[in-house]
Each structure stands twice: as structure tokens, then as C-alpha cells.
Scaffold this motif. Sequence first.
Motif, PDB file in Angstrom:
ATOM      1  N   MET A  55      19.358  71.209  46.250  1.00  0.00           N
ATOM      2  CA  MET A  55      19.723  70.937  47.634  1.00  0.00           C
ATOM      3  C   MET A  55      18.472  70.808  48.502  1.00  0.00           C
ATOM      4  SD  MET A  55      22.097  73.286  50.166  1.00  0.00           S
ATOM      5  CE  MET A  55      21.144  74.767  49.843  1.00  0.00           C
ATOM      6  N   ARG A  56      18.466  69.765  49.342  1.00  0.00           N
ATOM      7  CA  ARG A  56      17.412  69.628  50.350  1.00  0.00           C
ATOM      8  C   ARG A  56      18.006  70.061  51.678  1.00  0.00           C
ATOM      9  NH1 ARG A  56      15.779  65.743  54.090  1.00  0.00           N
ATOM     10  NH2 ARG A  56      17.326  64.250  53.337  1.00  0.00           N
ATOM     11  N   VAL A  57      17.326  70.949  52.365  1.00  0.00           N
ATOM     12  CA  VAL A  57      17.776  71.450  53.653  1.00  0.00           C
ATOM     13  C   VAL A  57      16.853  70.885  54.721  1.00  0.00           C
ATOM     14  CG1 VAL A  57      18.198  73.505  55.058  1.00  0.00           C
ATOM     15  CG2 VAL A  57      18.638  73.559  52.587  1.00  0.00           C
ATOM     16  N   GLN A  58      17.436  70.124  55.643  1.00  0.00           N
ATOM     17  CA  GLN A  58      16.670  69.517  56.739  1.00  0.00           C
ATOM     18  C   GLN A  58      17.085  70.213  58.033  1.00  0.00           C
ATOM     19  OE1 GLN A  58      14.218  66.932  57.046  1.00  0.00           O
ATOM     20  NE2 GLN A  58      14.202  67.912  59.041  1.00  0.00           N
ATOM     21  N   VAL A  59      16.140  70.876  58.663  1.00  0.00           N
ATOM     22  CA  VAL A  59      16.400  71.569  59.918  1.00  0.00           C
ATOM     23  C   VAL A  59      15.665  70.843  61.030  1.00  0.00           C
ATOM     24  CG1 VAL A  59      16.129  73.735  61.191  1.00  0.00           C
ATOM     25  CG2 VAL A  59      16.646  73.789  58.742  1.00  0.00           C
ATOM     26  N   THR A  60      16.373  70.592  62.118  1.00  0.00           N
ATOM     27  CA  THR A  60      15.757  70.034  63.321  1.00  0.00           C
ATOM     28  C   THR A  60      15.988  71.032  64.444  1.00  0.00           C
ATOM     29  OG1 THR A  60      16.267  67.803  62.564  1.00  0.00           O
ATOM     30  CG2 THR A  60      15.664  68.060  64.882  1.00  0.00           C
ATOM     31  N   VAL A  61      14.911  71.432  65.103  1.00  0.00           N
ATOM     32  CA  VAL A  61      14.981  72.402  66.185  1.00  0.00           C
ATOM     33  C   VAL A  61      14.461  71.749  67.456  1.00  0.00           C
ATOM     34  CG1 VAL A  61      14.172  74.631  67.037  1.00  0.00           C
ATOM     35  CG2 VAL A  61      14.617  74.333  64.607  1.00  0.00           C
ATOM     36  N   GLY A  62      15.186  71.945  68.553  1.00  0.00           N
ATOM     37  CA  GLY A  62      14.752  71.438  69.851  1.00  0.00           C
ATOM     38  C   GLY A  62      14.359  72.582  70.771  1.00  0.00           C
ATOM     39  N   VAL A  63      13.130  72.533  71.278  1.00  0.00           N
ATOM     40  CA  VAL A  63      12.626  73.496  72.270  1.00  0.00           C
ATOM     41  C   VAL A  63      11.783  72.732  73.283  1.00  0.00           C
ATOM     42  CG1 VAL A  63      12.619  75.507  70.716  1.00  0.00           C
ATOM     43  CG2 VAL A  63      10.578  74.086  70.901  1.00  0.00           C
ATOM     44  N   GLN A  64      11.547  73.351  74.408  1.00  0.00           N
ATOM     45  CA  GLN A  64      10.758  72.707  75.453  1.00  0.00           C
ATOM     46  C   GLN A  64       9.292  72.520  75.074  1.00  0.00           C
ATOM     47  OE1 GLN A  64      11.533  71.525  78.903  1.00  0.00           O
ATOM     48  NE2 GLN A  64      13.266  71.189  77.535  1.00  0.00           N
ATOM     49  N   GLU A  65       8.748  73.405  74.244  1.00  0.00           N
ATOM     50  CA  GLU A  65       7.342  73.294  73.850  1.00  0.00           C
ATOM     51  C   GLU A  65       7.245  73.325  72.315  1.00  0.00           C
ATOM     52  OE1 GLU A  65       4.382  75.369  76.204  1.00  0.00           O
ATOM     53  OE2 GLU A  65       5.950  75.919  77.653  1.00  0.00           O
ATOM     54  N   PRO A  66       7.506  72.170  71.674  1.00  0.00           N
ATOM     55  CA  PRO A  66       7.547  72.112  70.207  1.00  0.00           C
ATOM     56  C   PRO A  66       6.274  72.587  69.521  1.00  0.00           C
ATOM     57  CG  PRO A  66       8.447  70.097  71.146  1.00  0.00           C
ATOM     58  CD  PRO A  66       7.850  70.887  72.280  1.00  0.00           C
ATOM     59  N   ASP A  67       5.122  72.382  70.138  1.00  0.00           N
ATOM     60  CA  ASP A  67       3.855  72.784  69.514  1.00  0.00           C
ATOM     61  C   ASP A  67       3.683  74.293  69.429  1.00  0.00           C
ATOM     62  OD1 ASP A  67       3.678  72.597  72.363  1.00  0.00           O
ATOM     63  OD2 ASP A  67       1.498  72.741  72.228  1.00  0.00           O
ATOM     64  N   LYS A  68       4.559  75.060  70.056  1.00  0.00           N
ATOM     65  CA  LYS A  68       4.471  76.518  70.012  1.00  0.00           C
ATOM     66  C   LYS A  68       5.376  77.141  68.940  1.00  0.00           C
ATOM     67  CE  LYS A  68       2.804  77.192  74.675  1.00  0.00           C
ATOM     68  NZ  LYS A  68       3.006  77.857  75.963  1.00  0.00           N
ATOM     69  N   VAL A  69       5.952  76.303  68.071  1.00  0.00           N
ATOM     70  CA  VAL A  69       6.830  76.795  67.008  1.00  0.00           C
ATOM     71  C   VAL A  69       6.063  76.801  65.689  1.00  0.00           C
ATOM     72  CG1 VAL A  69       8.947  76.370  65.699  1.00  0.00           C
ATOM     73  CG2 VAL A  69       8.909  75.980  68.170  1.00  0.00           C
ATOM     74  N   ASP A  70       6.129  77.920  64.983  1.00  0.00           N
ATOM     75  CA  ASP A  70       5.509  78.064  63.665  1.00  0.00           C
ATOM     76  C   ASP A  70       6.532  77.645  62.619  1.00  0.00           C
ATOM     77  OD1 ASP A  70       4.434  78.869  61.241  1.00  0.00           O
ATOM     78  OD2 ASP A  70       3.869  80.865  61.938  1.00  0.00           O
ATOM     79  N   GLN A  82      15.398  73.244  49.043  1.00  0.00           N
ATOM     80  CA  GLN A  82      14.068  72.759  49.402  1.00  0.00           C
ATOM     81  C   GLN A  82      14.094  72.475  50.900  1.00  0.00           C
ATOM     82  OE1 GLN A  82      13.222  69.388  46.840  1.00  0.00           O
ATOM     83  NE2 GLN A  82      14.552  70.277  45.292  1.00  0.00           N
ATOM     84  N   ALA A  83      13.471  73.345  51.670  1.00  0.00           N
ATOM     85  CA  ALA A  83      13.610  73.306  53.125  1.00  0.00           C
ATOM     86  C   ALA A  83      12.497  72.524  53.808  1.00  0.00           C
ATOM     87  CB  ALA A  83      13.644  74.728  53.672  1.00  0.00           C
ATOM     88  N   GLU A  84      12.904  71.810  54.857  1.00  0.00           N
ATOM     89  CA  GLU A  84      11.989  71.119  55.750  1.00  0.00           C
ATOM     90  C   GLU A  84      12.417  71.460  57.176  1.00  0.00           C
ATOM     91  OE1 GLU A  84      12.517  66.941  55.096  1.00  0.00           O
ATOM     92  OE2 GLU A  84      12.544  67.166  52.939  1.00  0.00           O
ATOM     93  N   VAL A  85      11.445  71.736  58.040  1.00  0.00           N
ATOM     94  CA  VAL A  85      11.755  72.004  59.441  1.00  0.00           C
ATOM     95  C   VAL A  85      10.916  71.070  60.303  1.00  0.00           C
ATOM     96  CG1 VAL A  85      11.657  73.693  61.323  1.00  0.00           C
ATOM     97  CG2 VAL A  85      12.308  74.438  59.030  1.00  0.00           C
ATOM     98  N   ARG A  86      11.589  70.393  61.223  1.00  0.00           N
ATOM     99  CA  ARG A  86      10.849  69.608  62.205  1.00  0.00           C
ATOM    100  C   ARG A  86      11.274  70.085  63.588  1.00  0.00           C
ATOM    101  NH1 ARG A  86      13.014  64.223  64.146  1.00  0.00           N
ATOM    102  NH2 ARG A  86      15.235  64.411  63.772  1.00  0.00           N
ATOM    103  N   VAL A  87      10.351  70.020  64.506  1.00  0.00           N
ATOM    104  CA  VAL A  87      10.601  70.507  65.857  1.00  0.00           C
ATOM    105  C   VAL A  87      10.442  69.339  66.824  1.00  0.00           C
ATOM    106  CG1 VAL A  87       9.983  72.221  67.588  1.00  0.00           C
ATOM    107  CG2 VAL A  87       9.666  72.741  65.169  1.00  0.00           C
ATOM    108  N   VAL A  88      11.401  69.210  67.730  1.00  0.00           N
ATOM    109  CA  VAL A  88      11.406  68.117  68.691  1.00  0.00           C
ATOM    110  C   VAL A  88      11.534  68.664  70.112  1.00  0.00           C
ATOM    111  CG1 VAL A  88      12.414  66.503  67.016  1.00  0.00           C
ATOM    112  CG2 VAL A  88      13.915  67.793  68.543  1.00  0.00           C
ATOM    113  N   GLN A  89      11.255  67.816  71.062  1.00  0.00           N
ATOM    114  CA  GLN A  89      11.441  68.179  72.472  1.00  0.00           C
ATOM    115  C   GLN A  89      12.928  68.367  72.730  1.00  0.00           C
ATOM    116  OE1 GLN A  89       9.012  68.450  74.933  1.00  0.00           O
ATOM    117  NE2 GLN A  89      10.604  69.138  76.318  1.00  0.00           N
ATOM    118  N   GLY A  90      13.297  69.477  73.328  1.00  0.00           N
ATOM    119  CA  GLY A  90      14.701  69.756  73.616  1.00  0.00           C
ATOM    120  C   GLY A  90      14.839  71.172  74.142  1.00  0.00           C
TER     121      GLY A  90
END
Length: 122
Positions: A55-70, A82-90
Motif C-alpha cells: 500500500m502507498r499512503v499519500q498524505v496532503t496537509v494544508g497549513v498557513q506556513e507549510p515550510d514550518k512542518v517537519d 509506503q508513506a509520502e507526506v506533502r504540505v500545501v498552503q491551507g
Amino acid sequence: MTEQVHEQRVIIEMGMGNDLHGMDYTKAAARAIEDALRHSSLPLFAVTGLDHDQMRVQVTVGVQEPDKVDTDTLVAKLPRGQAEVRVVQGGLNVPTGGDTIVIAQASVEAFVPRQSGWRLTS
């Protein structure tokens, strides 16, 4: 990220999380992911005999300051696949006078390889 041709999405869940004090975007994102995971169950693996590692797990997270997410911290918290996380403006920042509440939104999607012998309908 777009669904790959040789995969089929078997679940999509949404969650919301926040950090009330400290403006910790990673903490808010982790809580949003945990919220989404609490709403899901995948009996598909027991029924079909598929291994969770397929299984591939794709996570998308939206926050106001994406560069501050580890993202490495978030990937480490995902229990299967197999996890992937991407962070977007939101998300949302809510000033409260002394603090700012950080609100994160998350989408958790699980994909498995297309199967022969049985198939999921579109």
C-alpha cells in the motif's frame, strides 16, 4: 499527486487538527492525520491477503506556513504502507489576543496495486 495508472485508490479520509498554544505546525498536522486515521479501517487486506507493504499512503496537509512542518516526523507516525507526506498552503491561523491557534487539514489516501482475479469498480 495524481493516482498512478497501475494503482487504485481504496480509501480517502479527511481530518482536522490544531495546536492551541505554541504555533507548532507539525503538531497540528500530526493531529489532523491522526483524526483522519481514526475514521478509517481497511479490512481489504485481511480479505484479499494483500500485504500492507504493498500500500502507498499519500498524505496532503494544508497549513498557513507549510515550510514550518517537519514531514519526516509525520511520515514516521504513519503506521502502515509506503508513506509520502506533502504540505500545501491551507489551514487557518486564528489570532486569540496572546496566542495564535494553528489549524491543519489533512487528506489521507491509500493506494494498492491493481489486482487480477478480482477488481475494485470505479
